[in-house]
Design a protein around this motif. Structure first.
Motif, PDB file in Angstrom:
ATOM      1  N   GLU A   1      67.087 -34.470  29.641  1.00 16.87           N
ATOM      2  CA  GLU A   1      67.267 -35.046  28.312  1.00 16.87           C
ATOM      3  C   GLU A   1      68.543 -35.885  28.245  1.00 16.87           C
ATOM      4  O   GLU A   1      68.587 -36.914  27.570  1.00 16.87           O
ATOM      5  CB  GLU A   1      67.290 -33.936  27.255  1.00 16.87           C
ATOM      6  CG  GLU A   1      65.948 -33.272  27.020  1.00 16.87           C
ATOM      7  CD  GLU A   1      64.884 -34.269  26.604  1.00 16.87           C
ATOM      8  OE1 GLU A   1      65.138 -35.096  25.700  1.00 16.87           O
ATOM      9  OE2 GLU A   1      63.780 -34.231  27.210  1.00 16.87           O
TER      10      GLU A   1
ATOM     11  N   LYS B   1      67.724 -39.151  29.743  1.00 14.94           N
ATOM     12  CA  LYS B   1      66.933 -39.921  28.779  1.00 14.94           C
ATOM     13  C   LYS B   1      67.839 -40.580  27.743  1.00 14.94           C
ATOM     14  O   LYS B   1      67.660 -41.746  27.392  1.00 14.94           O
ATOM     15  CB  LYS B   1      65.914 -39.016  28.077  1.00 14.94           C
ATOM     16  CG  LYS B   1      64.715 -38.620  28.911  1.00 14.94           C
ATOM     17  CD  LYS B   1      63.732 -37.809  28.062  1.00 14.94           C
ATOM     18  CE  LYS B   1      62.503 -37.407  28.852  1.00 14.94           C
ATOM     19  NZ  LYS B   1      61.539 -36.645  28.009  1.00 14.94           N
TER      20      LYS B   1
ATOM     21  N   ARG C   1      62.928 -45.672  23.483  1.00  8.07           N
ATOM     22  CA  ARG C   1      62.865 -44.230  23.728  1.00  8.07           C
ATOM     23  C   ARG C   1      61.505 -43.819  24.278  1.00  8.07           C
ATOM     24  O   ARG C   1      61.427 -42.975  25.188  1.00  8.07           O
ATOM     25  CB  ARG C   1      63.160 -43.455  22.436  1.00  8.07           C
ATOM     26  CG  ARG C   1      63.214 -41.938  22.648  1.00  8.07           C
ATOM     27  CD  ARG C   1      64.400 -41.548  23.521  1.00  8.07           C
ATOM     28  NE  ARG C   1      64.340 -40.147  23.953  1.00  8.07           N
ATOM     29  CZ  ARG C   1      65.397 -39.445  24.334  1.00  8.07           C
ATOM     30  NH1 ARG C   1      66.595 -39.981  24.321  1.00  8.07           N
ATOM     31  NH2 ARG C   1      65.265 -38.201  24.738  1.00  8.07           N
TER      32      ARG C   1
ATOM     33  N   ASP D   1      60.916 -41.957  27.751  1.00  9.60           N
ATOM     34  CA  ASP D   1      60.162 -40.698  27.796  1.00  9.60           C
ATOM     35  C   ASP D   1      59.025 -40.781  28.807  1.00  9.60           C
ATOM     36  O   ASP D   1      58.772 -39.841  29.565  1.00  9.60           O
ATOM     37  CB  ASP D   1      59.599 -40.366  26.415  1.00  9.60           C
ATOM     38  CG  ASP D   1      60.664 -39.848  25.458  1.00  9.60           C
ATOM     39  OD1 ASP D   1      61.751 -39.472  25.937  1.00  9.60           O
ATOM     40  OD2 ASP D   1      60.405 -39.838  24.246  1.00  9.60           O
TER      41      ASP D   1
ATOM     42  N   GLN E   1      58.930 -38.675  32.354  1.00  7.73           N
ATOM     43  CA  GLN E   1      58.039 -37.528  32.228  1.00  7.73           C
ATOM     44  C   GLN E   1      57.679 -37.063  33.632  1.00  7.73           C
ATOM     45  O   GLN E   1      57.176 -37.828  34.447  1.00  7.73           O
ATOM     46  CB  GLN E   1      56.774 -37.870  31.465  1.00  7.73           C
ATOM     47  CG  GLN E   1      55.906 -36.639  31.194  1.00  7.73           C
ATOM     48  CD  GLN E   1      54.620 -36.987  30.507  1.00  7.73           C
ATOM     49  OE1 GLN E   1      53.887 -37.840  30.974  1.00  7.73           O
ATOM     50  NE2 GLN E   1      54.330 -36.306  29.409  1.00  7.73           N
TER      51      GLN E   1
END
Length: 302
Positions: free
Chosen positions: A74, A77, A290, A294, A298
């Protein structure tokens, strides 16, 4: 299918190259960071950008005392999203008419992108006028005319070999007369290292500046997502000569390495405004940083 799902499908090759699912199941140590940097380079993020991102991640992990693999994912990200997020992700079209010059080398999907963008803008309520200013490539205007019909927009064109700046002048005159909201100009796409191409783009820009000095203007560079670091070279050269204001990344079709988006954003600071995720008319989508990140990150454990 929404943006996330289409981007997820399109970034299959990048995710496979980065193997992020496996990486984030490893201990967060020096080997982890080395492996992450290597995978980023394989995904066309580029050496300098990959080094910078990994160092930034190290600092965040250390500063926030992150230990959990998902927390580290995260954090990465967040770092990538911060890099890609700008206040300039949409086209500036506050004047009537506004002008969008679409540039890029042959074969990247430039004319197709213009047709899809015309359709997208028309569906938003804009009156769009296409300008066939690529007069050097055989049948370029014919191809754009087909897209004008598909997108139900009007087109200004001349004969093959005509002066591109003359076509742009005609398009500006027509836009004024017809009350068009935006002019989308196709331009020549010869090799990006050819001086004559850059001279033509400069001539077109001068016509626009002279005839519409107060108009909102965008210069969109179309890049093929599968070209990798060559795309960064193209972006640098076009930025130098043409002052690129935004990118359109095409051919995210499951074989592309989308890491080039990150490289261009970091190296040149040019925002990605649209991505092409397929062959259908509605497969040009406004870029969502975003959701892109993502989909990119992933992995097996997410």
């Amino acid at each position: 299918m929404g943006f996330f799902d289409k981007i997820k499908n399109g970034l299959t090759k990048t995710r496979n190259a980065m193997s992020l699912g496996g990486i984030f199941s490893s201990p967060i140590d020096d080997d982890f960071y080395d492996e992450l940097e290597e995978r980023m380079i394989l995904a066309d993020v580029g050496v300098e950008t990959a080094e910078k991102l990994v160092e930034h991640l190290r600092e965040r992990v250390r500063g926030e005392r992150l230990r959990d693999a998902e927390a580290v994912r995260e954090a990465l990200k967040d770092i990538l999203s911060e890099l890609l997020e700008t206040d300039d992700l949409t086209l500036r079209m506050g004047t009537k008419p506004s002008v969008v010059l679409v540039i890029g080398v042959n074969g990247v999907g430039k004319t197709t992108t213009i047709g899809k963008l015309a359709n997208l803008l028309r569906e938003e309520g804009k009156k769009v006028l296409l300008c066939a200013a690529d007069t050097f490539r055989a049948a370029a205007a014919d191809q754009l005319e087909i897209w004008a019909q598909r997108s139900r927009t009007e087109i200004i064109r001349q004969d093959e070999g005509a002066d591109p700046a003359s076509v742009v002048y005609d398009a500006i005159s027509a836009a004024r007369a017809r009350g068009a909201d935006v002019i989308l100009c196709d331009t020549a796409g010869r090799l990006h290292n050819k001086q004559n191409l850059m001279n033509e783009l400069g001539k077109i820009a001068r016509i626009v500046d002279r005839e519409l000095p107060d108009a909102d203007k965008e210069i969109l560079l179309v890049l093929d997502a599968a070209t990798g670091q060559n795309g960064l070279i193209q972006a640098k050269q076009f930025q130098e000569f043409a002052g690129v204001t935004g990118l359109v990344l095409t051919k995210l079709d499951g074989t592309a390495k989308g890491g080039i988006v990150v490289a261009v954003a970091d190296t040149l600071g040019i925002p990605v405004k649209y991505v092409g995720v397929g062959e259908q008319m509605d497969d040009l989508m406004a870029f969502q940083p975003r959701a892109f990140v993502d989909a990119l990150l992933q992995g097996e454990t997410s």
